[in-house]
Design an enzyme around this catalytic site. Sequence first.
Site, PDB file in Angstrom:
ATOM      1  N   THR A 127       1.852  -4.236   4.044  1.00 34.16           N
ATOM      2  CA  THR A 127       1.488  -5.730   5.211  1.00 34.16           C
ATOM      3  C   THR A 127       0.887  -6.390   5.620  1.00 34.16           C
ATOM      4  O   THR A 127       1.208  -6.583   6.777  1.00 34.16           O
ATOM      5  CB  THR A 127       0.799  -4.247   6.032  1.00 34.16           C
ATOM      6  OG1 THR A 127      -0.782  -4.105   5.750  1.00 34.16           O
ATOM      7  CG2 THR A 127       1.260  -2.929   6.041  1.00 34.16           C
ATOM      8  N   ASP A 128       0.293  -6.980   5.021  1.00 28.92           N
ATOM      9  CA  ASP A 128      -0.272  -7.983   4.496  1.00 28.92           C
ATOM     10  C   ASP A 128       0.205  -9.350   4.723  1.00 28.92           C
ATOM     11  O   ASP A 128      -0.468 -10.329   5.450  1.00 28.92           O
ATOM     12  CB  ASP A 128      -1.705  -8.539   3.218  1.00 28.92           C
ATOM     13  CG  ASP A 128      -2.513  -7.622   2.770  1.00 28.92           C
ATOM     14  OD1 ASP A 128      -2.507  -6.794   4.084  1.00 28.92           O
ATOM     15  OD2 ASP A 128      -2.986  -7.752   1.959  1.00 28.92           O
TER      16      ASP A 128
ATOM     17  N   ASP B 270       2.026  -6.309  -4.301  1.00 24.51           N
ATOM     18  CA  ASP B 270       0.482  -6.124  -3.574  1.00 24.51           C
ATOM     19  C   ASP B 270       1.500  -7.780  -2.494  1.00 24.51           C
ATOM     20  O   ASP B 270       1.453  -8.640  -3.530  1.00 24.51           O
ATOM     21  CB  ASP B 270      -0.493  -6.630  -3.685  1.00 24.51           C
ATOM     22  CG  ASP B 270      -1.581  -6.343  -2.460  1.00 24.51           C
ATOM     23  OD1 ASP B 270      -2.545  -5.635  -2.789  1.00 24.51           O
ATOM     24  OD2 ASP B 270      -1.109  -7.522  -2.292  1.00 24.51           O
ATOM     25  N   SER B 271       1.241  -7.459  -1.646  1.00 27.84           N
ATOM     26  CA  SER B 271       2.555  -8.645  -0.657  1.00 27.84           C
ATOM     27  C   SER B 271       1.450  -9.730  -0.673  1.00 27.84           C
ATOM     28  O   SER B 271       2.803 -10.538  -0.537  1.00 27.84           O
ATOM     29  CB  SER B 271       2.606  -8.425   0.818  1.00 27.84           C
ATOM     30  OG  SER B 271       1.772  -7.673   1.517  1.00 27.84           O
ATOM     31  N   SER B 272       0.356  -9.791  -0.475  1.00 26.96           N
ATOM     32  CA  SER B 272      -0.602 -10.692  -0.549  1.00 26.96           C
ATOM     33  C   SER B 272       0.012 -11.600  -1.809  1.00 26.96           C
ATOM     34  O   SER B 272      -0.130 -13.054  -1.932  1.00 26.96           O
ATOM     35  CB  SER B 272      -2.389 -10.618  -1.330  1.00 26.96           C
ATOM     36  OG  SER B 272      -2.794 -10.072  -0.398  1.00 26.96           O
TER      37      SER B 272
ATOM     38  N   GLN C 231      -3.598 -21.364  18.847  1.00 30.39           N
ATOM     39  CA  GLN C 231      -4.352 -20.334  18.186  1.00 30.39           C
ATOM     40  C   GLN C 231      -4.059 -19.376  19.031  1.00 30.39           C
ATOM     41  O   GLN C 231      -5.112 -18.233  17.908  1.00 30.39           O
ATOM     42  CB  GLN C 231      -5.609 -21.091  17.500  1.00 30.39           C
ATOM     43  CG  GLN C 231      -5.602 -21.973  16.832  1.00 30.39           C
ATOM     44  CD  GLN C 231      -7.184 -22.891  16.825  1.00 30.39           C
ATOM     45  OE1 GLN C 231      -8.282 -22.345  16.729  1.00 30.39           O
ATOM     46  NE2 GLN C 231      -6.716 -24.052  15.778  1.00 30.39           N
ATOM     47  N   CYS C 232      -4.536 -19.485  19.656  1.00 25.37           N
ATOM     48  CA  CYS C 232      -3.948 -18.189  20.560  1.00 25.37           C
ATOM     49  C   CYS C 232      -3.032 -16.533  20.547  1.00 25.37           C
ATOM     50  O   CYS C 232      -2.042 -17.820  20.151  1.00 25.37           O
ATOM     51  CB  CYS C 232      -3.937 -18.637  22.283  1.00 25.37           C
ATOM     52  SG  CYS C 232      -4.681 -19.666  23.217  1.00 25.37           S
TER      53      CYS C 232
ATOM     54  N   THR D 110       0.601  -1.381  -0.121  1.00 23.97           N
ATOM     55  CA  THR D 110       0.181  -0.062  -0.320  1.00 23.97           C
ATOM     56  C   THR D 110       0.899   1.218   0.456  1.00 23.97           C
ATOM     57  O   THR D 110       0.399   2.011  -0.647  1.00 23.97           O
ATOM     58  CB  THR D 110      -0.538  -0.073   1.154  1.00 23.97           C
ATOM     59  OG1 THR D 110      -1.850  -1.544   0.915  1.00 23.97           O
ATOM     60  CG2 THR D 110      -1.793   1.183   1.503  1.00 23.97           C
TER      61      THR D 110
END
Length: 365
Positions: free
Chosen positions: A112-113, A80-82, A301-302, A37
């Site tokens: 940032t993704d 785009d970092s995706s 997952q925490c 971005t």
Amino acid sequence: MPTPPNPAALPLVPLPTLADPTDATAPHVLLVYTGGTVGMAVNAAGELAPMELSRLDGQMPELARLPLRVSLLSLPEPIDSSNVDPADWLFLAQLIGTHYAGFDGFVVLHGTDTMAYSAAALSYLLEHLGKPVVFTGAQVPVGARRSDAPRNLVTALEIAAARHPRAGTVRVPEVGVFFNDVLIRGTRAKKVESQQFAAFKSENYPPLARAGIGLYFSDKSIRRLPTAPLRVHQRLETSVAVLHLFPGITAAVVEAVLGVPGLRGCVLATYGSGNAPTAAWFTESLRQARARGVWLLNVSQCVEGRVVQGKYETSAALASLGVVGGDDITTEAAVTKLMFVLGLGLGEAHTRQLLGENLRGEITP
Ligand code: ASP
């Protein structure tokens, strides 16, 4: 990114700063633009898409006040970092290796993704790193009203050039993520926010530095300078997966993931302190995956806390099945750790040892 070019062939553009570009005593930082971005603009379809270096250069008048030399290098096709993938990480590692001797530090402008994945991957690939590699980006493109890009970028550059005031040694010999006034270890970063400026959290580890009126480094949290020269690793095993557990997950879903042909490793995203169903079909699926040579890394997952296999009955069988406990590692650092360690091509015992060991500050032993 299509076929990567030779990193040494990419041109360096000196940016106008306060430092005289010919003054060899002024710290010199390499700014690597990969996309995200930070460098995007709205395209004809009304979507945010990466723009070229020529449009980025000149958009940051704040740099003119920096007493540093800054050279800008852009990847030929900013993304785009995706769209980032392990080949991009290998290329970035090679790029930093190529320019390592010529610069005091590195700033990577990145979307940032997936920044947390890239920062973790680079942490593993750059062994014995003795200079800062600071990832940063923005939630609002540079040049746009209320962009967070100048603030993130200026401080990231300062961190990349920072030295201990008395000893004069490198202050942050680590890969880090600097965002919204906080410097986070690369293997501890997690993107937690897509709307606010505070996009990243430092998971299970204190920040390495904070920016306020001054720059406040937490030296006790920062790694010491290495005693060996930089080693740039050049292999990642990409045949890995993440199996995210949820109540009601079926044998078909588990087997579809663990049964991927050629799978070498899988992050098991478990509940709480590393707990998983005790149903016989589930245990049997894990056993069969292990028998096929699939490495399983147990990650909670925490967002805070750690995996302790055997604390509950629901995690007791995992260790005996050969599942490696991931301690307090993030999912991002675990996926990239599997890629890195399995890419080393070591034997069974050594692989198990490295998966469970703290390699780049990703776990608190
Ligand atoms: N989609 C963007 C990217 O990761 C988001 C950002 O940079 O903030 O490239």
